[in-house]
Motif scaffolding. Structure first.
Motif, PDB file in Angstrom:
ATOM      1  N   SER A  11      27.650  29.998  34.893  1.00 55.23           N
ATOM      2  CA  SER A  11      26.989  29.700  33.624  1.00 55.23           C
ATOM      3  C   SER A  11      26.629  28.220  33.633  1.00 55.23           C
ATOM      4  O   SER A  11      27.478  27.375  33.909  1.00 55.23           O
ATOM      5  CB  SER A  11      27.918  29.984  32.440  1.00 55.23           C
ATOM      6  OG  SER A  11      28.264  31.345  32.374  1.00 55.23           O
ATOM      7  N   VAL A  12      25.364  27.917  33.330  1.00 54.73           N
ATOM      8  CA  VAL A  12      24.944  26.531  33.213  1.00 54.73           C
ATOM      9  C   VAL A  12      24.861  26.201  31.722  1.00 54.73           C
ATOM     10  O   VAL A  12      24.076  26.787  30.987  1.00 54.73           O
ATOM     11  CB  VAL A  12      23.586  26.272  33.887  1.00 54.73           C
ATOM     12  CG1 VAL A  12      23.234  24.790  33.787  1.00 54.73           C
ATOM     13  CG2 VAL A  12      23.627  26.708  35.335  1.00 54.73           C
ATOM     14  N   ILE A  41      21.836  30.732  31.928  1.00 53.67           N
ATOM     15  CA  ILE A  41      21.657  29.413  31.331  1.00 53.67           C
ATOM     16  C   ILE A  41      21.932  29.547  29.842  1.00 53.67           C
ATOM     17  O   ILE A  41      21.187  30.214  29.117  1.00 53.67           O
ATOM     18  CB  ILE A  41      20.228  28.886  31.567  1.00 53.67           C
ATOM     19  CG1 ILE A  41      19.886  28.903  33.063  1.00 53.67           C
ATOM     20  CG2 ILE A  41      20.083  27.473  31.012  1.00 53.67           C
ATOM     21  CD1 ILE A  41      18.430  28.569  33.343  1.00 53.67           C
ATOM     22  N   VAL A  42      23.021  28.957  29.387  1.00 52.39           N
ATOM     23  CA  VAL A  42      23.417  29.041  27.983  1.00 52.39           C
ATOM     24  C   VAL A  42      23.046  27.728  27.310  1.00 52.39           C
ATOM     25  O   VAL A  42      23.578  26.669  27.666  1.00 52.39           O
ATOM     26  CB  VAL A  42      24.925  29.321  27.836  1.00 52.39           C
ATOM     27  CG1 VAL A  42      25.280  29.512  26.368  1.00 52.39           C
ATOM     28  CG2 VAL A  42      25.315  30.548  28.648  1.00 52.39           C
ATOM     29  N   THR A  62      10.041  34.813  29.569  1.00 52.17           N
ATOM     30  CA  THR A  62       9.817  35.294  30.938  1.00 52.17           C
ATOM     31  C   THR A  62      11.026  35.081  31.847  1.00 52.17           C
ATOM     32  O   THR A  62      10.935  35.302  33.052  1.00 52.17           O
ATOM     33  CB  THR A  62       8.594  34.585  31.553  1.00 52.17           C
ATOM     34  OG1 THR A  62       8.779  33.164  31.475  1.00 52.17           O
ATOM     35  CG2 THR A  62       7.319  34.964  30.797  1.00 52.17           C
ATOM     36  N   ASN A  63      12.146  34.641  31.280  1.00 55.88           N
ATOM     37  CA  ASN A  63      13.352  34.399  32.084  1.00 55.88           C
ATOM     38  C   ASN A  63      14.567  34.995  31.380  1.00 55.88           C
ATOM     39  O   ASN A  63      15.081  34.415  30.413  1.00 55.88           O
ATOM     40  CB  ASN A  63      13.554  32.890  32.301  1.00 55.88           C
ATOM     41  CG  ASN A  63      12.472  32.280  33.164  1.00 55.88           C
ATOM     42  OD1 ASN A  63      12.511  32.360  34.378  1.00 55.88           O
ATOM     43  ND2 ASN A  63      11.474  31.687  32.520  1.00 55.88           N
ATOM     44  N   GLU A  64      15.004  36.148  31.877  1.00 51.52           N
ATOM     45  CA  GLU A  64      16.116  36.844  31.237  1.00 51.52           C
ATOM     46  C   GLU A  64      17.442  36.095  31.365  1.00 51.52           C
ATOM     47  O   GLU A  64      18.397  36.400  30.665  1.00 51.52           O
ATOM     48  CB  GLU A  64      16.269  38.244  31.843  1.00 51.52           C
ATOM     49  CG  GLU A  64      15.099  39.173  31.545  1.00 51.52           C
ATOM     50  CD  GLU A  64      15.339  40.571  32.065  1.00 51.52           C
ATOM     51  OE1 GLU A  64      16.295  40.730  32.871  1.00 51.52           O
ATOM     52  OE2 GLU A  64      14.593  41.487  31.678  1.00 51.52           O
ATOM     53  N   SER A  65      17.481  35.134  32.255  1.00 47.84           N
ATOM     54  CA  SER A  65      18.741  34.406  32.460  1.00 47.84           C
ATOM     55  C   SER A  65      19.025  33.403  31.348  1.00 47.84           C
ATOM     56  O   SER A  65      20.124  32.867  31.272  1.00 47.84           O
ATOM     57  CB  SER A  65      18.707  33.681  33.803  1.00 47.84           C
ATOM     58  OG  SER A  65      17.640  32.751  33.845  1.00 47.84           O
ATOM     59  N   ILE A  66      18.044  33.128  30.479  1.00 45.13           N
ATOM     60  CA  ILE A  66      18.224  32.135  29.419  1.00 45.13           C
ATOM     61  C   ILE A  66      18.828  32.780  28.179  1.00 45.13           C
ATOM     62  O   ILE A  66      18.303  33.755  27.647  1.00 45.13           O
ATOM     63  CB  ILE A  66      16.888  31.453  29.061  1.00 45.13           C
ATOM     64  CG1 ILE A  66      16.381  30.623  30.246  1.00 45.13           C
ATOM     65  CG2 ILE A  66      17.050  30.567  27.825  1.00 45.13           C
ATOM     66  CD1 ILE A  66      15.026  29.970  30.006  1.00 45.13           C
ATOM     67  N   GLY A  90      30.318  33.040  32.841  1.00 41.65           N
ATOM     68  CA  GLY A  90      30.475  32.945  34.287  1.00 41.65           C
ATOM     69  C   GLY A  90      31.878  32.601  34.737  1.00 41.65           C
ATOM     70  O   GLY A  90      32.683  32.057  33.976  1.00 41.65           O
ATOM     71  N   LYS A  91      32.162  32.890  35.996  1.00 43.04           N
ATOM     72  CA  LYS A  91      33.420  32.471  36.620  1.00 43.04           C
ATOM     73  C   LYS A  91      33.475  30.957  36.716  1.00 43.04           C
ATOM     74  O   LYS A  91      34.534  30.343  36.574  1.00 43.04           O
ATOM     75  CB  LYS A  91      33.524  33.092  38.008  1.00 43.04           C
ATOM     76  CG  LYS A  91      34.760  32.674  38.797  1.00 43.04           C
ATOM     77  CD  LYS A  91      34.773  33.307  40.191  1.00 43.04           C
ATOM     78  CE  LYS A  91      35.984  32.862  41.000  1.00 43.04           C
ATOM     79  NZ  LYS A  91      35.999  33.469  42.358  1.00 43.04           N
TER      80      LYS A  91
END
Length: 292
Positions: A11-12, A41-42, A62-66, A90-91
């Motif tokens: 996790s960022v 990305i939190v 367009t970025n599911e990680s955000i 995240g770990k």
């Protein structure tokens, strides 16, 4: 906003407030990371009055990680920081404030590989590059590769926090940090009280020094007072050996000595606090060797 990555390895944690001019570069440098694991990305967006949130929302489409956390009111730096950390799944957790950015696309992969291969460490950092925006100049910050202990960090914060990756399991309840003005240093002390850090030699990030920055432009007296608050809070809330408690007491006493040079009118209250933390004989002549 955005869809959380399932079971991310990393996790960022990104903290933003009125950073419209910088957030695009920050997030693109994170999104450009090359990894063989999932990354989320939190973003703790603390009710910016500019268009920072709008820019993030556009990227999140367009970025599911955000994962964008929006506050309806301004929480302040530390409460927003703690809230955002709590949302990380995240770990491992990494940092990148909204006005900084990464320049090594393999940063996270290198760090995860290192921690997986060296479980004795609680986190791993790298070297950093400073960007002085007003002068449009860069300066490399090169510190020695190797282990970074609690003892070393008790003297001063020697971690460029946008370079760090650490184990989430080593941070538990953090409400004791909410009233502090500094968030990264007490967190590093908390982690290294359990497992040391390690610094890799590569330069992977850029820290931006500009007129809107917070810590880098503070007056020395305020920095000393903020330092004092951190040391006392860690002493009160982090489980430590007696030897480490005494190290913090010594750092507290030295900080109080230096504060007298900035506020001689407060000498009585500072002297009393000095005695409260185990100080003995103290006068202004003795202080000269501590005031630099």
């Amino acid at each position: 906003m955005g869809v959380n990555v399932q079971s991310p390895m990393v996790s960022v944690c990104v903290i933003t407030y009125n950073q419209e001019s910088y957030i695009q570069q920050c997030l693109e440098s994170i999104l450009g990371q090359k990894t063989d694991f999932d990354v989320e990305i939190v973003i703790g967006e603390d009710c910016s009055s500019d268009k920072t949130a709008t820019r993030i929302e556009k990227l999140a489409e367009t970025n599911e990680s955000i994962n964008l956390l929006v506050n309806n009111t301004n929480l302040g730096v530390l409460p927003n920081f703690i809230r955002t950390l709590g949302a990380c799944k995240g770990k491992y957790i990494a940092f990148c404030e909204g006005d900084d950015y990464w320049i090594d696309e393999n940063k996270l992969q290198k760090q995860v590989d290192f921690l997986d291969e060296h479980p004795k460490y609680g986190g791993v950092s790298t070297n950093n590059r400073w960007f002085f925006e007003n002068e449009n100049t860069y300066k490399n910050s090169i510190l020695n590769e190797g282990e970074i202990s609690f003892e070393t960090l008790s003297e001063s914060n020697q971690i460029n926090s946008q370079t760090i990756l650490f184990k989430k399991e080593l941070i538990k309840e953090l409400d004791w940090m909410k009233t502090l003005k500094i968030g990264d240093w007490p967190l590093h002390l908390l982690v290294t009280s359990q497992q040391p850090y390690y610094r890799l030699p590569e330069i992977t990030t850029v820290y931006r020094v500009h007129s809107g920055g917070v810590h880098s432009l503070l007056k020395e007296e305020i920095k000393l007072r903020n330092r004092l608050e951190v040391l006392i809070a860690v002493l009160e809330h982090v489980e430590l050996t007696n030897e480490r408690k005494e190290l913090l007491n010594e750092s507290i006493r030295n900080t109080l000595k230096k504060l007298i040079s900035h506020r001689p009118g407060d000498i009585n209250s500072i002297r009393q606090k000095y005695y409260d933390f185990g100080g003995t004989f103290l006068n202004t002549t003795l202080l000269k060797s501590y005031i630099k």
